[in-house]
Design a protein around this motif. Sequence first.
Motif, PDB file in Angstrom:
ATOM      1  N   GLY A 119     -52.261  53.989  64.837  1.00 42.08           N
ATOM      2  CA  GLY A 119     -52.839  53.102  63.836  1.00 42.08           C
ATOM      3  C   GLY A 119     -51.978  52.842  62.622  1.00 42.08           C
ATOM      4  N   ALA A 120     -51.405  53.868  62.011  1.00 47.16           N
ATOM      5  CA  ALA A 120     -50.640  53.688  60.774  1.00 47.16           C
ATOM      6  C   ALA A 120     -49.416  52.806  61.007  1.00 47.16           C
ATOM      7  N   GLY A 121     -48.678  53.060  62.061  1.00 44.57           N
ATOM      8  CA  GLY A 121     -47.508  52.233  62.359  1.00 44.57           C
ATOM      9  C   GLY A 121     -47.888  50.797  62.641  1.00 44.57           C
ATOM     10  N   PHE A 122     -49.001  50.609  63.327  1.00 43.61           N
ATOM     11  CA  PHE A 122     -49.490  49.260  63.605  1.00 43.61           C
ATOM     12  C   PHE A 122     -49.822  48.527  62.303  1.00 43.61           C
ATOM     13  N   ILE A 123     -50.573  49.178  61.433  1.00 39.58           N
ATOM     14  CA  ILE A 123     -50.989  48.540  60.183  1.00 39.58           C
ATOM     15  C   ILE A 123     -49.782  48.197  59.318  1.00 39.58           C
ATOM     16  N   ILE A 124     -48.842  49.120  59.191  1.00 40.17           N
ATOM     17  CA  ILE A 124     -47.649  48.866  58.381  1.00 40.17           C
ATOM     18  C   ILE A 124     -46.874  47.668  58.920  1.00 40.17           C
ATOM     19  N   SER A 125     -46.647  47.627  60.227  1.00 39.62           N
ATOM     20  CA  SER A 125     -45.853  46.528  60.796  1.00 39.62           C
ATOM     21  C   SER A 125     -46.593  45.193  60.708  1.00 39.62           C
ATOM     22  N   MET A 126     -47.892  45.199  60.933  1.00 34.95           N
ATOM     23  CA  MET A 126     -48.625  43.935  60.857  1.00 34.95           C
ATOM     24  C   MET A 126     -48.736  43.429  59.423  1.00 34.95           C
ATOM     25  N   LEU A 127     -48.902  44.307  58.467  1.00 30.44           N
ATOM     26  CA  LEU A 127     -48.934  43.880  57.068  1.00 30.44           C
ATOM     27  C   LEU A 127     -47.580  43.319  56.643  1.00 30.44           C
ATOM     28  N   ALA A 128     -46.499  43.944  57.112  1.00 25.26           N
ATOM     29  CA  ALA A 128     -45.155  43.432  56.801  1.00 25.26           C
ATOM     30  C   ALA A 128     -44.962  42.045  57.403  1.00 25.26           C
ATOM     31  N   ALA A 129     -45.370  41.853  58.652  1.00 27.37           N
ATOM     32  CA  ALA A 129     -45.241  40.540  59.295  1.00 27.37           C
ATOM     33  C   ALA A 129     -46.098  39.500  58.579  1.00 27.37           C
ATOM     34  N   LEU A 130     -47.295  39.885  58.188  1.00 25.57           N
ATOM     35  CA  LEU A 130     -48.168  38.965  57.467  1.00 25.57           C
ATOM     36  C   LEU A 130     -47.568  38.586  56.112  1.00 25.57           C
ATOM     37  N   ALA A 131     -47.009  39.554  55.408  1.00 30.49           N
ATOM     38  CA  ALA A 131     -46.370  39.273  54.120  1.00 30.49           C
ATOM     39  C   ALA A 131     -45.200  38.309  54.294  1.00 30.49           C
ATOM     40  N   LEU A 132     -44.416  38.503  55.343  1.00 34.87           N
ATOM     41  CA  LEU A 132     -43.304  37.590  55.615  1.00 34.87           C
ATOM     42  C   LEU A 132     -43.814  36.185  55.908  1.00 34.87           C
ATOM     43  N   LEU A 133     -44.846  36.097  56.719  1.00 35.68           N
ATOM     44  CA  LEU A 133     -45.410  34.794  57.055  1.00 35.68           C
ATOM     45  C   LEU A 133     -45.949  34.095  55.809  1.00 35.68           C
ATOM     46  N   LEU A 134     -46.665  34.815  54.975  1.00 35.54           N
ATOM     47  CA  LEU A 134     -47.218  34.222  53.755  1.00 35.54           C
ATOM     48  C   LEU A 134     -46.113  33.789  52.793  1.00 35.54           C
ATOM     49  N   ALA A 135     -45.098  34.623  52.621  1.00 34.39           N
ATOM     50  CA  ALA A 135     -43.996  34.274  51.718  1.00 34.39           C
ATOM     51  C   ALA A 135     -43.250  33.044  52.230  1.00 34.39           C
ATOM     52  N   GLY A 136     -42.957  33.020  53.510  1.00 32.75           N
ATOM     53  CA  GLY A 136     -42.260  31.876  54.084  1.00 32.75           C
ATOM     54  C   GLY A 136     -43.092  30.613  54.057  1.00 32.75           C
ATOM     55  N   SER A 137     -44.375  30.727  54.359  1.00 31.22           N
ATOM     56  CA  SER A 137     -45.260  29.563  54.357  1.00 31.22           C
ATOM     57  C   SER A 137     -45.436  29.020  52.943  1.00 31.22           C
ATOM     58  N   TRP A 138     -45.582  29.904  51.965  1.00 33.97           N
ATOM     59  CA  TRP A 138     -45.713  29.479  50.576  1.00 33.97           C
ATOM     60  C   TRP A 138     -44.447  28.741  50.128  1.00 33.97           C
ATOM     61  N   GLY A 139     -43.289  29.292  50.460  1.00 33.17           N
ATOM     62  CA  GLY A 139     -42.039  28.644  50.107  1.00 33.17           C
ATOM     63  C   GLY A 139     -41.882  27.282  50.777  1.00 33.17           C
ATOM     64  N   LEU A 140     -42.254  27.212  52.025  1.00 28.20           N
ATOM     65  CA  LEU A 140     -42.199  25.926  52.753  1.00 28.20           C
ATOM     66  C   LEU A 140     -43.152  24.911  52.134  1.00 28.20           C
ATOM     67  N   LEU A 141     -44.353  25.343  51.807  1.00 32.65           N
ATOM     68  CA  LEU A 141     -45.329  24.454  51.186  1.00 32.65           C
ATOM     69  C   LEU A 141     -44.798  23.919  49.855  1.00 32.65           C
ATOM     70  N   ARG A 142     -44.186  24.779  49.061  1.00 31.03           N
ATOM     71  CA  ARG A 142     -43.607  24.328  47.785  1.00 31.03           C
ATOM     72  C   ARG A 142     -42.531  23.269  48.008  1.00 31.03           C
ATOM     73  N   VAL A 143     -41.693  23.450  49.027  1.00 35.40           N
ATOM     74  CA  VAL A 143     -40.636  22.457  49.330  1.00 35.40           C
ATOM     75  C   VAL A 143     -41.258  21.145  49.780  1.00 35.40           C
ATOM     76  N   LEU A 144     -42.268  21.234  50.631  1.00 31.65           N
ATOM     77  CA  LEU A 144     -42.899  20.011  51.146  1.00 31.65           C
ATOM     78  C   LEU A 144     -43.629  19.226  50.057  1.00 31.65           C
ATOM     79  N   LEU A 145     -44.183  19.945  49.091  1.00 33.40           N
ATOM     80  CA  LEU A 145     -44.927  19.271  48.016  1.00 33.40           C
ATOM     81  C   LEU A 145     -44.037  18.809  46.864  1.00 33.40           C
ATOM     82  N   ALA A 146     -42.806  19.258  46.860  1.00 32.81           N
ATOM     83  CA  ALA A 146     -41.883  18.882  45.753  1.00 32.81           C
ATOM     84  C   ALA A 146     -41.423  17.436  45.863  1.00 32.81           C
TER      85      ALA A 146
END
Length: 130
Positions: free
Chosen positions: A103-130
């Motif tokens: 469980g712990a390894g799963f949660i850590i890796s999935m939270l890291a992947a989610l954080a990457l996805l959110l950071a990348g998506s937010w950055g992409l959204l900012r570029v698209l809206l600029a």
Amino acid sequence: MSAHLPAVVVVLTVLLLFFVTWQVGRARGRYGIRAPATTGNEHFERVFRAQMNTIESTVLFLPALWLATQYSSALLAGIGGLVWVAGRFWYALAYSQAANKRGAGFIISMLAALALLLAGSWGLLRVLLA
């Protein structure tokens, strides 16, 4: 160096995949599970599932890493990627010992992947809206 950290993470990810594949091969020999069988011994089945789950998670992780690298920060993406690799390594080792330890390894890796996805998506959204 920070610009190259995501590439280092990709190398570590490939090494992780080699590691979990090697563990499955080793478990096949140790427990007499001949290919193409994937059942027959609980320890082998846990090692096999750890490998398959890691491959499945890698399919989610690599695009998220790329997005975060491209549209957020290579340094932050690399750090998030290192956390993902560490979490998946922990997951694979723990799962091979007992299913309830993963469980712990799963949660850590999935939270890291989610954080990457959110950071990348937010950055992409900012570029698209600029």
